[in-house]
Design a protein around this motif. Structure first.
Motif, mmCIF file in Angstrom:
data_model
loop_
_atom_site.group_PDB
_atom_site.id
_atom_site.type_symbol
_atom_site.label_atom_id
_atom_site.label_comp_id
_atom_site.label_asym_id
_atom_site.label_seq_id
_atom_site.Cartn_x
_atom_site.Cartn_y
_atom_site.Cartn_z
ATOM 1 N N LEU A 64 49.525 25.358 -23.341
ATOM 2 C CA LEU A 64 48.162 25.278 -23.862
ATOM 3 C C LEU A 64 47.143 25.843 -22.880
ATOM 4 O O LEU A 64 46.157 26.470 -23.282
ATOM 5 N N LYS A 65 47.374 25.641 -21.596
ATOM 6 C CA LYS A 65 46.480 26.217 -20.587
ATOM 7 C C LYS A 65 46.511 27.737 -20.628
ATOM 8 O O LYS A 65 45.478 28.403 -20.468
ATOM 9 N N GLU A 66 47.696 28.300 -20.829
ATOM 10 C CA GLU A 66 47.825 29.751 -20.918
ATOM 11 C C GLU A 66 47.119 30.289 -22.163
ATOM 12 O O GLU A 66 46.474 31.344 -22.114
ATOM 13 N N ILE A 67 47.235 29.571 -23.257
ATOM 14 C CA ILE A 67 46.527 29.970 -24.472
ATOM 15 C C ILE A 67 45.024 29.907 -24.247
ATOM 16 O O ILE A 67 44.287 30.836 -24.597
ATOM 17 N N PHE A 68 44.571 28.822 -23.641
ATOM 18 C CA PHE A 68 43.139 28.678 -23.348
ATOM 19 C C PHE A 68 42.650 29.812 -22.448
ATOM 20 O O PHE A 68 41.593 30.400 -22.692
ATOM 21 N N ARG A 69 43.424 30.134 -21.447
ATOM 22 C CA ARG A 69 43.040 31.193 -20.501
ATOM 23 C C ARG A 69 42.894 32.538 -21.183
ATOM 24 O O ARG A 69 41.952 33.289 -20.904
ATOM 25 N N THR A 70 43.808 32.846 -22.078
ATOM 26 C CA THR A 70 43.822 34.181 -22.683
ATOM 27 C C THR A 70 42.931 34.296 -23.916
ATOM 28 O O THR A 70 42.728 35.407 -24.426
ATOM 29 N N LEU A 71 42.386 33.177 -24.398
ATOM 30 C CA LEU A 71 41.453 33.217 -25.524
ATOM 31 C C LEU A 71 40.046 33.573 -25.054
ATOM 32 O O LEU A 71 39.587 33.094 -24.018
ATOM 33 N N LYS A 72 39.366 34.376 -25.848
ATOM 34 C CA LYS A 72 37.962 34.670 -25.577
ATOM 35 C C LYS A 72 37.115 33.430 -25.847
ATOM 36 O O LYS A 72 37.534 32.528 -26.571
#
Length: 204
Positions: free
Chosen positions: A134-142
């Motif tokens: 989830l952290k990786e998704i958050f990081r890569t989301l605008k």
């Protein structure tokens, strides 16, 4: 739990070979309401960038591309599924709009704030580290980007014979808490089939 049930469960987490292809076709059929829910909630233009986690045989990638002609990226752990998904989406691949890769969602090889939308249908049960993913998704989301996480309920999953090994089970409250921990500012839950499936919408 029988060895056969355990084997089938492992195929849902990492489809491979002929059995994996068959499992993906079955998932395409039984998960249709989930696919429709995601596609109907997403609004994209042709410049948008979307990541589908666990693309399998490329069914959702195909649906999103047909509707929006956006830039579709995908990550999956199965080499066999990459071949199947590329074949299914050959036109978009050849046109440079669809990019499918092998990898782990806990280690996304993309820049910060790269995607407008991230999708996942029935994959979070298999992640090695839920919070890291989830952290990786958050990081890569605008900023303003959305993660659509579609799942079956814990109660429904636990009654299936093949989910007793290799699956993680979560309550709705778990998904909300995980999202808050990684920094999502707005988290909502929408039922798909009451008591059976739902979609968690995380907005950055």
């Amino acid at each position: 739990m029988s060895r056969f049930s355990e084997y089938i469960g492992s195929q849902f987490g990492n489809p491979r070979g002929i059995v994996g292809k068959c499992c993906c076709i079955i998932m395409n059929i039984i998960n249709k309401a989930m696919y429709r829910k995601v596609v109907s909630n997403i609004h994209l233009n042709e410049q948008a960038k979307v990541l589908d986690i666990g693309y399998g045989n490329g069914y959702l990638v195909e649906q999103l591309y047909k509707r929006y002609q956006a830039n579709i990226f995908g990550i999956d752990i199965s080499e066999d599924m990459k071949k199947s998904a590329n074949k299914r989406n050959q036109r978009g691949v050849d046109g440079g709009k669809i990019h499918l890769s092998i990898g782990d969602c806990c280690y996304l090889n993309y820049e910060n704030e790269f995607f407008d939308v991230v999708t996942s249908i029935n994959t979070i049960y298999f992640w090695n580290d839920t919070l890291k993913g989830l952290k990786e998704i958050f990081r890569t989301l605008k900023s303003g980007g959305v993660f659509y996480n579609v799942v079956y309920t814990k109660v429904w999953l636990q009654q299936l014979s093949y989910t007793q090994k290799g699956f993680q089970f979560f309550e709705q409250e778990d998904f909300i808490e995980f999202g808050k921990q990684v920094g999502f500012t707005e988290i909502t839950i929408q039922d798909i089939v009451k008591g059976k499936s739902f979609m968690v919408v995380y907005k950055k």
